[in-house]
Design a protein around this motif. Structure first.
Motif, PDB file in Angstrom:
ATOM      1  N   UNK A  25       0.837  -1.125   0.044  1.00 37.81           N
ATOM      2  CA  UNK A  25      -0.086  -0.041   0.003  1.00 37.81           C
ATOM      3  C   UNK A  25       0.939   1.258   0.008  1.00 37.81           C
ATOM      4  N   UNK A  26       0.479   2.250  -0.809  1.00 36.81           N
ATOM      5  CA  UNK A  26       1.200   3.556  -0.645  1.00 36.81           C
ATOM      6  C   UNK A  26       0.148   4.611  -0.298  1.00 36.81           C
ATOM      7  N   UNK A  27       0.669   5.069   1.109  1.00 33.17           N
ATOM      8  CA  UNK A  27      -0.220   6.281   1.504  1.00 33.17           C
ATOM      9  C   UNK A  27       0.329   7.626   1.151  1.00 33.17           C
ATOM     10  N   UNK A  28      -0.480   8.340   0.562  1.00 31.29           N
ATOM     11  CA  UNK A  28       0.246   9.594  -0.072  1.00 31.29           C
ATOM     12  C   UNK A  28      -0.595  10.881   0.563  1.00 31.29           C
ATOM     13  N   UNK A  29       0.137  11.891   0.989  1.00 32.61           N
ATOM     14  CA  UNK A  29      -0.504  13.008   1.351  1.00 32.61           C
ATOM     15  C   UNK A  29      -0.218  14.084   0.260  1.00 32.61           C
ATOM     16  N   UNK A  44      -0.834   7.870 -11.804  1.00 35.09           N
ATOM     17  CA  UNK A  44       0.335   7.444 -10.648  1.00 35.09           C
ATOM     18  C   UNK A  44      -0.451   6.201  -9.972  1.00 35.09           C
ATOM     19  N   UNK A  45      -1.911   6.782  -9.678  1.00 32.66           N
ATOM     20  CA  UNK A  45      -2.333   5.599  -9.141  1.00 32.66           C
ATOM     21  C   UNK A  45      -2.614   4.201  -9.973  1.00 32.66           C
ATOM     22  N   UNK A  54      -1.970  -0.997  -3.592  1.00 38.01           N
ATOM     23  CA  UNK A  54      -3.156  -0.229  -3.384  1.00 38.01           C
ATOM     24  C   UNK A  54      -2.842   1.351  -3.063  1.00 38.01           C
ATOM     25  N   UNK A  55      -3.876   2.209  -3.261  1.00 39.45           N
ATOM     26  CA  UNK A  55      -3.404   3.478  -2.993  1.00 39.45           C
ATOM     27  C   UNK A  55      -4.407   4.091  -1.866  1.00 39.45           C
ATOM     28  N   UNK A  82       2.966   9.550   6.339  1.00 37.74           N
ATOM     29  CA  UNK A  82       2.595   8.835   5.196  1.00 37.74           C
ATOM     30  C   UNK A  82       3.883   8.099   4.628  1.00 37.74           C
ATOM     31  N   UNK A  83       3.646   7.278   3.492  1.00 34.78           N
ATOM     32  CA  UNK A  83       4.544   6.557   2.916  1.00 34.78           C
ATOM     33  C   UNK A  83       5.372   7.796   2.140  1.00 34.78           C
TER      34      UNK A  83
END
Ligand code: BGC
Length: 416
Positions: A25-29, A44-45, A54-55, A82-83
């Motif tokens: 999982x990529x967590x993106x702010x 990107x997603x 997963x995003x 976040x990542x």
């Protein structure tokens, strides 16, 4: 030397190997919440989804990213970064200095980023010899975005000087069209003022004042004249501008309710999302009097020091971000230009091609300058002080250019 290279290659292999217990999982702010921005982020997603990630979206609305950066601060303080987070220049360096960033150097070496990413960006993506961020793009702020039909209707031509620009705005006014679409939020006003200062004082002056923070330049008559010019522009804005979001100002131009917006080329992302074509529906010109110079910012994905089981996802994100195909596909939609020098301009529209060529020329000619409003001129505290003074001037809380200059010098001094 050979041994060293083999060791580096082995290291890279270890780091790039996925483990069964990795969190996929990529967590993106980020603050990409407008139509054009969301469309770009989707590129990107989708790329990451193809690789099985997963995003986890952490959007914080508010152009310029001030609200997003407040949210980020809270997450990091809670020990829950976040990542990655969208970040601008000096903010990356601040978090790196505080020891909060991860280290992407192995990936960067394996992928040859140092050869492809311009030095102006590496200055902010590399801290203490380590890659801590993945540059996504290069935006530039000294642009005009013009509705072509309105331009034709008023018989306007490309303004080459500030005075030409005023004459053009007068024509729109006489025709009963709102001349200048502005969102009255401090970061938008300051982003426009970056261009006004470059136009009024020229490249050397911009650099001295807004990159070197030279006090003589900041308190000079040229800076006063820049505020006078900003006051002139304010005279062409509609009465409802206060608090307006930047993309709503762009929509005014797209819909023909206003002639022009002065904004970074993320505005082009809105035209693209509305299926508008440069040269046919809209025009992109450099802010009058700034031809040959580029005031830039770059969105970076700052990579935090995350737990081991989240590192593979972070590396996948970084690699995807700097891949040549993504750099083209994303930036075509976003309105920006690639953060690598080796991406062909084939898929870009006329404004994008111009953006790429201008960036190259400015980089080679020494006329590429960091945007103070957009986090590339000075650390956040100074940038915030600047935005505050410019905004007070635009909204009438500072009533003269003399006072504006005085307050600017003092605010920057206090923030340093
Ligand atoms: C960012 C852009 C973004 C714009 C408006 C800027 O600070 O660099 O990517 O589109 O803000 O939200």
């Amino acid at each position: 030397m050979r041994k060293l290279m083999m060791a580096a290659a082995m290291l890279a292999t270890t780091a790039l190997t996925a483990h069964a217990d990795d969190v996929k999982e990529v967590q993106m702010l980020h603050w990409w919440t407008s139509g054009g921005e969301a469309a770009a982020l989707n590129v990107l997603k989708q790329d990451l989804a193809k690789e099985g990630y997963t995003w986890k979206d952490v959007p914080v609305a508010g152009g310029g990213g001030d609200a997003a950066m407040t949210a980020l601060k809270a997450m990091v303080a809670a020990g829950n970064p976040p990542t990655a987070s969208q970040m601008l220049g000096y903010t990356v360096l601040d978090y790196a200095e505080a020891g909060k960033m991860g280290d992407l150097t192995e990936t960067a070496v394996a992928e040859g980023w140092d050869k492809a990413v311009p030095a102006a960006l590496q200055k902010f993506a590399v801290y203490d010899g380590k890659w801590v961020a993945a540059p996504v793009n290069v935006h530039s702020v000294n642009w005009l975005w013009i509705n072509k039909a309105v331009m034709d209707k008023i018989g306007g031509t490309e303004p080459k000087t500030f005075d030409d620009f005023i004459a053009l705005l007068d024509k729109a006014k006489a025709a009963g069209v709102t001349p200048l679409a502005l969102g009255g939020q401090n970061w938008q006003e300051a982003t426009m003022f970056d261009s006004v200062v470059l136009s009024t004082g020229g490249p050397e002056f911009y650099k001295k004042a807004f990159n070197d923070l030279d006090e003589d330049a900041l308190k000079s008559d040229t800076m006063k004249k820049s505020f006078d010019n900003l006051a002139k522009l304010k005279g062409y804005v509609d009465p409802n501008f206060s608090g307006r979001d930047w993309n709503l100002a762009t929509a005014m131009v797209i819909n023909g309710d206003a002639l022009v917006q002065v904004m970074g080329d993320w505005a082009k992302g809105e035209f693209v999302a509305a299926k508008k074509v440069p040269g046919t529906d809209f025009l992109c010109y450099r802010f009058p009097g700034t031809d040959g110079s580029v005031i830039y910012n770059s969105d970076m994905f700052g990579m935090f020091d995350v737990p081991d089981d989240r590192k593979a996802a972070q590396i996948a994100l970084a690699k995807a971000t700097l891949s040549k195909s993504f750099q083209s596909a994303f930036n075509v939609v976003k309105g920006s230009v690639p953060a690598r020098t080796d991406v062909p301009d084939t898929d870009f529209d006329a404004c994008g091609k111009k953006g790429i060529a201008d960036l190259k020329a400015a980089n080679e000619g020494g006329t590429l300058f960091g945007s103070l409003a957009q986090g590339y001129g000075a650390p956040p505290a100074v940038a915030n002080a600047y935005k505050d003074v410019v905004s007070k001037f635009v909204h009438g809380q500072i009533t003269s250019s003399d006072q504006a200059v005085e307050e600017l010098v003092k605010a920057i001094d206090d923030a340093k």
